[in-house]
Motif scaffolding. Structure first.
Motif, PDB file in Angstrom:
ATOM      1  N   ARG A  27       0.832  -1.198   0.000  1.00 24.44           N
ATOM      2  CA  ARG A  27       0.000   0.000   0.000  1.00 24.44           C
ATOM      3  C   ARG A  27       0.866   1.247   0.000  1.00 24.44           C
ATOM      4  NH1 ARG A  27      -3.974  -1.200   4.842  1.00 24.44           N
ATOM      5  NH2 ARG A  27      -2.018  -1.995   5.646  1.00 24.44           N
ATOM      6  N   THR A  29       1.818   4.956   0.909  1.00 25.44           N
ATOM      7  CA  THR A  29       1.575   5.855   2.032  1.00 25.44           C
ATOM      8  C   THR A  29       2.066   7.250   1.689  1.00 25.44           C
ATOM      9  OG1 THR A  29       3.668   5.294   3.075  1.00 25.44           O
ATOM     10  CG2 THR A  29       1.735   4.034   3.770  1.00 25.44           C
ATOM     11  N   GLU A  58       0.536  12.422   6.676  1.00 27.00           N
ATOM     12  CA  GLU A  58       1.834  11.751   6.587  1.00 27.00           C
ATOM     13  C   GLU A  58       1.760  10.381   7.260  1.00 27.00           C
ATOM     14  OE1 GLU A  58       6.447  12.259   8.082  1.00 27.00           O
ATOM     15  OE2 GLU A  58       5.168  14.022   8.011  1.00 27.00           O
ATOM     16  N   GLY A  59       2.250   9.353   6.565  1.00 24.51           N
ATOM     17  CA  GLY A  59       2.255   7.995   7.095  1.00 24.51           C
ATOM     18  C   GLY A  59       0.965   7.229   6.856  1.00 24.51           C
ATOM     19  N   MET A  60      -0.067   7.904   6.346  1.00 26.54           N
ATOM     20  CA  MET A  60      -1.353   7.237   6.094  1.00 26.54           C
ATOM     21  C   MET A  60      -1.385   6.668   4.677  1.00 26.54           C
ATOM     22  SD  MET A  60      -4.255   9.771   7.582  1.00 26.54           S
ATOM     23  CE  MET A  60      -4.185  10.444   9.234  1.00 26.54           C
ATOM     24  N   ASN A  61      -2.101   5.549   4.527  1.00 26.48           N
ATOM     25  CA  ASN A  61      -2.387   5.056   3.187  1.00 26.48           C
ATOM     26  C   ASN A  61      -3.754   5.607   2.778  1.00 26.48           C
ATOM     27  OD1 ASN A  61      -4.479   3.304   4.130  1.00 26.48           O
ATOM     28  ND2 ASN A  61      -2.953   1.764   4.647  1.00 26.48           N
ATOM     29  N   LYS A  62      -4.201   5.259   1.585  1.00 27.89           N
ATOM     30  CA  LYS A  62      -5.447   5.808   1.054  1.00 27.89           C
ATOM     31  C   LYS A  62      -6.643   5.501   1.950  1.00 27.89           C
ATOM     32  CE  LYS A  62      -8.083   5.846  -3.262  1.00 27.89           C
ATOM     33  NZ  LYS A  62      -8.108   5.341  -4.649  1.00 27.89           N
ATOM     34  N   GLU A  64      -6.679   4.792   5.171  1.00 26.87           N
ATOM     35  CA  GLU A  64      -6.568   5.505   6.450  1.00 26.87           C
ATOM     36  C   GLU A  64      -6.905   6.978   6.286  1.00 26.87           C
ATOM     37  OE1 GLU A  64      -3.066   2.741   8.481  1.00 26.87           O
ATOM     38  OE2 GLU A  64      -2.502   4.411   7.166  1.00 26.87           O
ATOM     39  N   SER A  79       2.700   8.294  -3.689  1.00 26.85           N
ATOM     40  CA  SER A  79       3.642   8.777  -2.679  1.00 26.85           C
ATOM     41  C   SER A  79       4.173  10.165  -3.028  1.00 26.85           C
ATOM     42  CB  SER A  79       4.802   7.794  -2.500  1.00 26.85           C
ATOM     43  OG  SER A  79       5.462   7.609  -3.729  1.00 26.85           O
TER      44      SER A  79
END
Length: 160
Positions: A27, A29, A58-62, A64, A79
């Protein structure tokens, strides 16, 4: 020949029987360097405006990011670039909307404020919406969209 992860793993197994896959989670991020744009899309005209940042992803995927900001949809998520879009009724500040007044005997003209994004009353026109029979349903619902006050004047003059 297309080289896949599975092919590479099989190829390496010939050399080392102890190789193990660490993770198959691929995934994307958002990184610190990811350009994130927050946008508002207006259903009435289809235009977008860019909003100030609504938060940090920052640090999240789609998934999240969509969960954290449920009013927004992720139209693009890489990214390098993320575009988060919130839908809004009506039209953007570039347009005027003319609709039937509450009394049914006037036409009201509104335009969205560029700073607050609230609809502001521009003027009342003392003409019955009934004079525009072909557009009466639109005037009574969401209104008719115009790009300028001049277009509104031309529209009204065409019915006289």
């Amino acid at each position: 020949m297309i080289v896949t992860i599975e092919w590479m793993e099989e190829w390496f197994r010939h050399f080392d029987q102890d190789i193990q896959t660490v993770s198959t989670d691929r995934r994307i991020t958002a990184l610190k360097s990811t350009k994130v744009e927050w946008k508002l899309r207006f259903d009435g005209c289809g235009h977008y405006i860019t909003l100030k940042s609504q938060g940090d992803i920052e640090g999240m995927n789609k998934e999240e990011a969509k969960a954290a900001y449920s009013d927004y949809s992720a139209e693009l998520f890489t990214s390098a670039y993320v575009s988060l879009v919130k839908d809004s009724g009506g039209c953007c500040p570039e347009h005027y909307v003319m609709l039937s007044g509450e009394d049914g005997d006037t036409l009201e003209v509104y335009k969205r404020n560029t700073q607050t994004l609230e609809n502001e009353h521009i003027t009342s026109i003392d003409i019955s919406p009934d004079r525009f029979a072909e557009d009466i349903a639109a005037l009574q619902a969401g209104g008719l969209l115009f790009n300028s006050l001049q277009e509104i004047n031309e529209y009204i003059e065409s019915a006289e």
